[in-house]
Design an enzyme around this catalytic site. Structure first.
Site, PDB file in Angstrom:
ATOM      1  N   LYS A 190      -8.545  -1.907   5.655  1.00  0.00           N
ATOM      2  CA  LYS A 190      -8.632  -2.525   4.171  1.00  0.00           C
ATOM      3  C   LYS A 190      -7.829  -3.558   4.094  1.00  0.00           C
ATOM      4  O   LYS A 190      -7.785  -4.467   3.547  1.00  0.00           O
ATOM      5  CB  LYS A 190      -8.621  -1.114   3.121  1.00  0.00           C
ATOM      6  CG  LYS A 190      -9.734  -0.397   3.203  1.00  0.00           C
ATOM      7  CD  LYS A 190      -9.550   0.702   2.026  1.00  0.00           C
ATOM      8  CE  LYS A 190      -8.655   1.647   2.612  1.00  0.00           C
ATOM      9  NZ  LYS A 190      -8.828   3.163   2.245  1.00  0.00           N
ATOM     10  N   ASP A 248     -15.078   2.037   6.222  1.00  0.00           N
ATOM     11  CA  ASP A 248     -14.121   2.985   5.933  1.00  0.00           C
ATOM     12  C   ASP A 248     -14.643   3.790   4.834  1.00  0.00           C
ATOM     13  O   ASP A 248     -14.377   4.997   4.718  1.00  0.00           O
ATOM     14  CB  ASP A 248     -12.680   2.333   5.323  1.00  0.00           C
ATOM     15  CG  ASP A 248     -11.753   3.271   4.910  1.00  0.00           C
ATOM     16  OD1 ASP A 248     -11.341   4.277   5.559  1.00  0.00           O
ATOM     17  OD2 ASP A 248     -11.275   3.179   3.643  1.00  0.00           O
ATOM     18  N   SER A 251      -7.947   3.807   8.850  1.00  0.00           N
ATOM     19  CA  SER A 251      -8.634   3.594   7.224  1.00  0.00           C
ATOM     20  C   SER A 251      -7.605   2.693   6.464  1.00  0.00           C
ATOM     21  O   SER A 251      -8.422   1.644   5.858  1.00  0.00           O
ATOM     22  CB  SER A 251      -8.623   4.964   6.651  1.00  0.00           C
ATOM     23  OG  SER A 251      -8.765   4.794   5.462  1.00  0.00           O
ATOM     24  N   HIS A 280       0.922  -1.282   0.025  1.00  0.00           N
ATOM     25  CA  HIS A 280      -0.021  -0.057  -0.005  1.00  0.00           C
ATOM     26  C   HIS A 280       0.813   1.266  -0.135  1.00  0.00           C
ATOM     27  O   HIS A 280       1.943   1.367   0.822  1.00  0.00           O
ATOM     28  CB  HIS A 280      -1.009  -0.084   1.208  1.00  0.00           C
ATOM     29  CG  HIS A 280      -1.840   1.155   1.225  1.00  0.00           C
ATOM     30  ND1 HIS A 280      -2.959   1.055   0.662  1.00  0.00           N
ATOM     31  CD2 HIS A 280      -1.751   2.593   1.755  1.00  0.00           C
ATOM     32  CE1 HIS A 280      -3.732   2.319   0.650  1.00  0.00           C
ATOM     33  NE2 HIS A 280      -3.004   2.990   1.531  1.00  0.00           N
ATOM     34  N   ARG A 333     -15.191  12.032   6.332  1.00  0.00           N
ATOM     35  CA  ARG A 333     -13.957  12.922   6.829  1.00  0.00           C
ATOM     36  C   ARG A 333     -13.336  13.928   5.954  1.00  0.00           C
ATOM     37  O   ARG A 333     -13.152  15.121   6.159  1.00  0.00           O
ATOM     38  CB  ARG A 333     -12.725  11.711   7.171  1.00  0.00           C
ATOM     39  CG  ARG A 333     -12.965  11.283   8.261  1.00  0.00           C
ATOM     40  CD  ARG A 333     -11.870   9.874   8.095  1.00  0.00           C
ATOM     41  NE  ARG A 333     -10.584  10.350   8.244  1.00  0.00           N
ATOM     42  CZ  ARG A 333      -9.548   9.672   7.708  1.00  0.00           C
ATOM     43  NH1 ARG A 333      -9.841   8.500   7.070  1.00  0.00           N
ATOM     44  NH2 ARG A 333      -8.472  10.162   7.438  1.00  0.00           N
TER      45      ARG A 333
HETATM   46  N1  URA Z   1      -5.646   6.410   2.336  1.00  0.00           N
HETATM   47  C1  URA Z   1      -6.447   5.981   2.981  1.00  0.00           C
HETATM   48  O1  URA Z   1      -6.949   4.947   2.414  1.00  0.00           O
HETATM   49  N2  URA Z   1      -7.066   6.393   4.032  1.00  0.00           N
HETATM   50  C2  URA Z   1      -6.651   7.621   4.502  1.00  0.00           C
HETATM   51  O2  URA Z   1      -7.312   8.069   5.604  1.00  0.00           O
HETATM   52  C3  URA Z   1      -5.676   8.394   3.964  1.00  0.00           C
HETATM   53  C4  URA Z   1      -5.058   7.718   2.855  1.00  0.00           C
END
Ligand code: URA
Length: 439
Positions: free
Chosen positions: A195, A169, A191, A90, A176
């Site tokens: 995932k 999320d 967040s 990621h 947000r």
């Molecule tokens: N990427 C994400 O998946 N969530 C966030 O809060 C910031 C960047």
């Protein structure tokens, strides 16, 4: 961290007050709040107030972990246990960051399995799915069976976020975004990691971007985020390694979807820009180490970019998801917008900076990204860095090339790019690409 059933007697104002006063939530409280919100039982305005209280008061590592588990458990949990050596990667988001397009086939060529959900671009940052969709025919949606089968056969399957993974999320992120609560460490960490946990891979490599084009503007903030995410992953029994990398200037020389696929293919042929090539090697070494294969990792990673094995994996992966491999064999066939314009050096000297945020915004106004979810994008537009920071320039020399379609957004893009370029009399201090590691 623990998994709990939602408490029956959820009193949201009490929770907001508790966090407002700087107190700590229990796992049961967080589970009740997240579960209630995901099921539509708690309204946005209460969650917005709670999010702002979290931004002001923060969360303990325990709370951040418990919040992450509740978010991960708000939807399906992918079971990848039948696949060998699963690894996920990621990036916290950057400009010109086509690393996943190079790294994931490298990992597959090295015998790891990448079965991964990837995102689309949002705001000034690009997204892997948008980039791949510049290859005609490539399809981001696979059934669960096809996804697992392809991961087993090819070692690489990438899909969009259409599954019911961590739906909390999706809801929280949208809220947000409109309540100025994105830039908050426990909320970003939960967040991202919710995932990753829901996606099921045993090993996770995190590329935490730091600098003008990233969410984290300083190394200290990036380190804190990386540590928080690594801790969450470790508590959940995953092998997590994080690398902090520079995102002051764009990665590589090309930003924009088709252009980035072209640069990724050049890198898979061993002919990529130095910074992108090096970052892919570093992340591959981290992934191999996380998966327990650290012996000779660097040399093995390097060889995939020279012996054609990573390129062959990428070709097989694209074809398996419906893409036409002719575009991999000849990336010059990809649609690139025909319009050209250049930003020239106003004086001579050394290029001190090319602001990643300005380049990302320029691609956006040219039509290469979206300001609202679901907008159609132009895969062919983008920006090329003709000169990289610290190189010498003469007055009048072209620094940046814009690829535009019928001048859409061109003037604004040129203004953004001009404002993001800095030329000095001396070269800047060399900025390291790798700013830190958390393992
Ligand atoms: N990427 C994400 O998946 N969530 C966030 O809060 C910031 C960047």
């Amino acid at each position: 961290m623990s998994s709990t059933q939602p408490a029956a007697d959820l009193n949201v104002p009490d929770l907001i007050q508790k966090k407002r006063n700087g107190e700590t939530h229990s796992a049961a409280e967080l589970s009740a709040l997240i579960g209630g919100y995901t099921r539509g039982k708690v309204p946005d305005y209460q969650v917005a107030a709670w999010l702002m209280a979290v931004c002001w008061r923060g969360m303990t590592p325990q709370e951040t972990g418990d919040l992450t588990i509740s978010m991960a458990e708000s939807g399906d949990l992918l079971d990848l246990s039948s696949l060998p050596h699963t690894v996920d990667k990621h990036s916290t988001g950057g400009v010109g960051d086509k690393t996943s397009l190079v790294l994931t086939p490298m990992l597959a060529a090295l015998g790891l399995t990448v079965a991964k959900m990837s995102g689309r671009g949002l705001a000034h940052t690009g997204g892997t799915i948008d980039k791949l969709e510049s290859i005609p025919g490539w399809n981001a949606e696979l059934s669960d069976e096809a996804f697992l089968e392809q991961a087993r056969e090819v070692g690489l399957a990438l899909v969009g976020q259409s599954r019911n993974l961590a739906p909390a999320d999706g809801l929280l992120y949208a809220l947000r975004d409109v309540t100025a609560t994105v830039e908050c460490l426990p909320l970003i960490a939960s967040s991202i990691m919710s995932k990753k946990l829901a996606s099921g891979a045993r090993s996770i490599v995190l590329d935490v971007k730091v600098g003008a084009g990233a969410f984290m503007k300083t190394v200290a903030d990036g380190e804190q985020l990386a540590r928080a995410m690594a801790l969450i992953g470790q508590h959940a029994g995953r092998n997590v390694r994080a690398v902090l990398t520079d995102m002051q200037a764009p990665l590589g020389r090309l930003a924009g979807n088709s252009l980035e696929v072209q640069e990724a293919i050049a890198t898979l042929r061993g002919q990529g820009p130095e910074d992108l090539h090096r970052l892919c090697i570093e992340l591959a070494v981290e992934a191999l180490t996380a998966a327990g294969f650290s012996d000779n990792a660097r040399a093995r990673a390097e060889s995939t970019l020279h012996d054609g094995s990573a390129l062959a994996k990428f070709r097989a992966f694209v074809a398996a998801q419906g893409g036409d491999p002719a575009y991999i064999d000849d990336p010059g066939l990809l649609d690139v917008a025909p319009g050209r314009a250049e930003v020239l050096a106003e004086t001579g000297g050394f290029l001190n900076s090319v602001d990643a945020l300005s380049v990302g915004r320029a691609v956006l106004v040219l039509g290469g990204g979206r300001e609202r979810k679901g907008e159609a994008i132009d895969h062919g537009v983008g920006v090329e860095l003709l000169v990289k920071p610290s190189e010498a320039v003469v007055a009048g020399q072209p620094l940046l090339r814009v690829y535009h379609r019928q001048e859409r957004g061109l003037e604004r893009a040129l203004d953004l790019l001009r404002s993001g370029v800095g030329i000095g009399a001396t070269p800047p201090d060399a900025a390291p690409l790798i700013l830190g590691r958390i393992g």
